[in-house]
Scaffold this motif. Structure first.
Motif: not given
Length: 394
Positions: A306, A325-326, A328-330, A333-334, A348, A390-391, A394
């Motif tokens: 992801n 990027n991740v 589904g996440m802005h 936010e990351v 970011s 973090l991932t 999700l």
């Protein structure tokens, strides 16, 4: 090989954070801070004005700073001008060049706004601006430059290294095309000069622009290097004149011609100290250290589900700027999680490259980790571990 532990001792702020926002602004070592404070405490005076002892010391060290910076980029035979930043340096070229209707500028979609907007504005004066696009991975085809640069092209303006994707452009090959077609080449070296050995003679450029605050120096310092003196000064005033009468005036020679008014004296002296610091470590050593960290970071991020990484995978085609990027996440936010959860400072958003972001379909931009000489394997591993954790959530 770098003694990173010793280097980190010169940057007290690193005791609290893992700083990976160097593409925006690097940190300054104690030596740079000491040199700027030394000016303020012991010989604060204007340069090139007066004959007393303080101004003599300030003028000598300010002049010597120009020499050091010129040597650092192999530009002793050209003109080295102090500016506020890369942005001002590029604008000085755009505004100081004599333009005629029908002249042409060639640039790329990779450019920072600072190497994009000054040329776009010239369209109002009848100057044509050709923008070379990248492929899906951000790579440029040299054949596109061969096709775009013609007899009407006055300036080709390209970044040496993308501040988003980290990819290095084939500047030497572009320079060869420019010289064949009679165009001048401006290189935005804001992301390359702090990180890799640079020699303007090898690059073949006519103008090199870069910022002191990205290479351990003070903010509000930048450099415009010119192969030849030919631009009209952006500003007129004190310090850049030869003679003035009620009827006419003449301009000073060399860099003074382009530095109207009282300059950032302590900043220039601090930048020269930063140059000494980098020279002492060795730019090739810095490059090899960053290559090792970048390879480690790319390998770790590519292995996380992801997470999408942008830019070239080949370490020889890039610098230590890694955007990702991740799903589904802005990006904001990351970056916030990296800061709050692991004290890792990243950038970011769109990175002042909205045309590139739109071209790549990245409406919210990316998360960007950018490395420098004081970053460590452990910090890179912490970023990777934090992203893995973090991932998993999700």
């Amino acid at each position: 090989m770098l003694n990173v532990k010793r280097i980190r001792g010169d940057f007290p702020i690193l005791g609290d954070v893992s700083y990976m926002d160097n593409a925006a602004t690097s940190l300054s070592p104690e030596q740079v801070l000491s040199s700027t404070n030394d000016f303020e405490r012991h010989y604060r005076a204007n340069v090139g004005r007066g004959v007393h002892r303080l101004t003599n010391v300030a003028s000598q060290r300010y002049w010597h700073a120009h020499q050091k910076i010129a040597r650092f980029i192999g530009g002793e035979s050209g003109i080295t001008v102090l500016t506020k930043n890369t942005t001002e340096a590029i604008n000085m070229v755009a505004c100081g060049t004599k333009w005629n209707k029908g002249d042409k500028v060639v640039t790329t979609i990779l450019e920072h706004h600072s190497d994009f907007l000054p040329w776009m504005r010239l369209r109002k004066r009848g100057v044509n601006v050709s923008i070379i696009r990248t492929d899906a991975h951000g790579s440029l085809d040299i054949k596109d430059f061969e096709a775009a640069i013609d007899e009407n092209t006055k300036i080709v303006a390209v970044t040496h290294a993308s501040n988003v994707l980290g990819n290095l452009l084939p500047v030497k090959e572009i320079a060869a095309i420019c010289h064949e077609k009679g165009a001048k080449l401006l290189v935005d070296g804001a992301q390359s000069v702090p990180h890799i050995p640079i020699d303007v003679k090898e690059l073949g450029c006519d103008y090199l622009c870069f910022s002191g605050h990205k290479m351990l120096g003070p903010t509000g310092t930048g450099i415009l290097w010119m192969k030849e003196e030919g631009l009209q000064p952006l500003m007129l005033g004190g310090g850049m004149i030869g003679k003035v009468s009620v009827d006419d005036y003449t301009l000073a020679e060399g860099y003074e011609k382009y530095e109207a008014g009282t300059p950032n004296i302590s900043g220039m002296i601090g930048l020269a100290t930063a140059i000494d610091y980098l020279d002492d470590i060795g730019m090739q050593n810095i490059k090899e250290h960053e290559d090792k960290l970048t390879k480690r970071l790319l390998s770790g991020l590519h292995g996380i589900e992801n997470v999408t990484v942008y830019g070239p995978e080949n370490i020889h085609e890039r610098i230590g700027v890694v955007s990702f990027n991740v799903e589904g996440m802005h990006p904001h936010e990351v970056a916030h999680i990296l800061d709050e959860g692991a004290a890792i400072m990243t950038r970011s958003g769109e990175h002042c490259c909205q045309p590139l972001m739109n071209h790549m379909g990245l409406e919210s931009g990316t998360v960007r980790a950018s490395l420098y000489l004081y970053n460590t394997d452990e910090e890179v591993d912490l970023l990777i571990d934090t992203m893995e954790e973090l991932t998993r959530r999700l």
